[in-house]
Write an enzyme that holds these catalytic residues in place. Structure first.
Site, short mmCIF file in Angstrom:
data_model
loop_
_atom_site.label_atom_id
_atom_site.label_comp_id
_atom_site.label_asym_id
_atom_site.label_seq_id
_atom_site.Cartn_x
_atom_site.Cartn_y
_atom_site.Cartn_z
N THR A 190 114.89 34.02 72.73
CA THR A 190 113.80 34.11 73.72
C THR A 190 114.78 33.80 74.92
O THR A 190 115.88 33.28 75.08
CB THR A 190 113.32 32.69 73.35
N ASP A 221 106.55 28.84 69.95
CA ASP A 221 106.21 27.62 71.32
C ASP A 221 106.43 28.42 72.45
O ASP A 221 105.93 27.88 73.60
CB ASP A 221 107.43 26.84 71.18
N THR A 241 113.92 27.20 73.68
CA THR A 241 114.25 28.28 72.84
C THR A 241 114.43 27.69 71.40
O THR A 241 115.59 26.62 71.48
CB THR A 241 115.25 29.18 73.35
N GLY A 242 114.41 28.29 70.31
CA GLY A 242 114.61 27.82 69.24
C GLY A 242 113.59 27.62 67.87
O GLY A 242 112.67 28.72 68.27
N GLY A 244 110.47 27.58 66.78
CA GLY A 244 109.01 27.25 67.61
C GLY A 244 108.11 26.26 66.91
O GLY A 244 107.59 25.45 67.60
#
Length: 357
Positions: A190, A221, A241-242, A244
């Site tokens: 992201t 997310d 970012t990660g 979600g």
């Protein structure tokens, strides 16, 4: 997933900075032995270019919302990141984009999910915010609105890259052998930007292609206001970012912003209560909110704590934060995060690995 390491952080207190910009290009298992020298150099160059794009707007007195949109557009066009051109493939071999944007001065927001032909999804999200009565559009409807708005359209294969195709094929091959598609080596590519401008307004934007091999219309997310993106002048701007699903469960972006806002209000109330009163009961002086702000250590502690909470549930990733007091912050619990920061006081820097200053 294994237990999370302590959040790796980096913050700059810019004091009386006139503007601040923080960017990310994804977080995950990003380690030195996983990137070639050429990849390392190209990613740093791309981050620096995007950072300068937004910085130029803020330097010239432009609005935070304009700076973050322009910055994210540059990252969407760079195939090193999982957004725009270079986004990952779905399970069925297509490319779908998600994006969101929020203006902290008005708390206006726009978001799109599952778009297929708009070159710059972040710009489409902004048009949803400014040119529609809605906040969130999906799929064919979002694509139709994009055409109505005259935004640049491209064929879906324009977004494809050989590396993303290879990653999908590798995932499908592993699945055929009984391996999980969602392993700990995922890199969450992201992209996002947060900023504070000379008026003290903050804004945030996030854009992504999601997860390699995502199925059943999965939404993470990034386009969810409050999870992957949030901005409020009373607190801060956040882009995440990660993993979600975990960011959604915690409401990470809003949670960080709300905690900063509440702490600021508590500190301000305490400062006002400490002002001495004269014989008539009138305060010696009045502390205005514009004269008061939280320290960088407060912002960092809050961001770290929310990332730790998300990590305790099993999630990984990171956030970037910009406050109306000029502080720029990163917090992440992964080995690395593509990131950069610039301000009117502190110059500019980019980083990739967790142990970089």
């Amino acid at each position: 997933m294994s237990s999370q390491t302590a959040a790796q952080t980096e913050a700059v207190d810019t004091g009386e900075a006139e503007w601040t910009l923080v960017i990310h290009g994804g977080a995950g298992v990003i380690e030195r032995d996983r990137l070639t020298a050429e990849q390392n150099s190209a990613i740093r160059t791309a981050l620096a270019h995007a950072l300068e794009t937004g910085s130029a707007i803020l330097r010239d007195g432009g609005a935070a919302i304009d700076a973050i949109e322009a910055t994210v557009r540059e990252l969407e066009d760079d195939p090193h990141f999982n957004a725009g051109r270079g986004a990952v493939f779905t399970y069925d071999g297509a490319i779908e984009h998600d994006a969101s944007i929020m203006d902290g001065s008005t708390r206006s927001a726009g978001a799109v999910t599952g778009t297929s032909h708009t070159r710059h999804p972040v710009t489409l999200a902004r048009r949803v915010m400014t040119e529609s009565p809605h906040v969130f559009l999906r799929g064919a409807g979002a694509d139709s609105f994009s055409v109505e708005q005259g935004l640049e359209q491209v064929e879906n294969d324009w977004f494809e890259t050989d590396e993303r195709r290879r990653q999908l094929e590798e995932m499908l091959a592993g699945e055929a052998e009984g391996l999980s598609a969602y392993d700990i080596d995922l890199k969450y590519g992201t992209v996002g930007a947060v900023a504070m401008d000379r008026d003290g307004d903050v804004a945030a934007a996030t854009s992504t292609g999601g997860l390699t091999g995502k199925r059943w219309g999965r939404i993470g997310d990034s386009p969810v206001i409050g999870a992957g993106t949030y901005a409020d002048n009373r607190g801060c701007a956040v882009s995440a970012t990660g993993s979600g699903e975990y960011f959604i469960r915690v409401g990470v972006a809003h949670e960080i912003c709300a905690q900063i806002r509440f702490r600021f209000e508590q500190r301000l109330a305490g400062a006002r209560a400490s002002v001495r009163a004269d014989s008539d009961g009138m305060p010696d002086h009045y502390i205005h909110a514009s004269e008061f702000g939280l320290e960088a250590a407060d912002i960092q502690e809050i961001a770290d704590r929310v990332i730790a909470e998300m990590g305790a549930l099993g999630g990984s990733g990171g956030v970037i934060v910009a406050t109306p007091w000029g502080t720029g912050t990163y917090a992440f619990n992964t080995p690395g995060m593509y990131r950069g920061m610039a301000s009117s006081n502190g110059g500019a820097s980019v980083a990739i690995y967790g142990d970089e200053d």
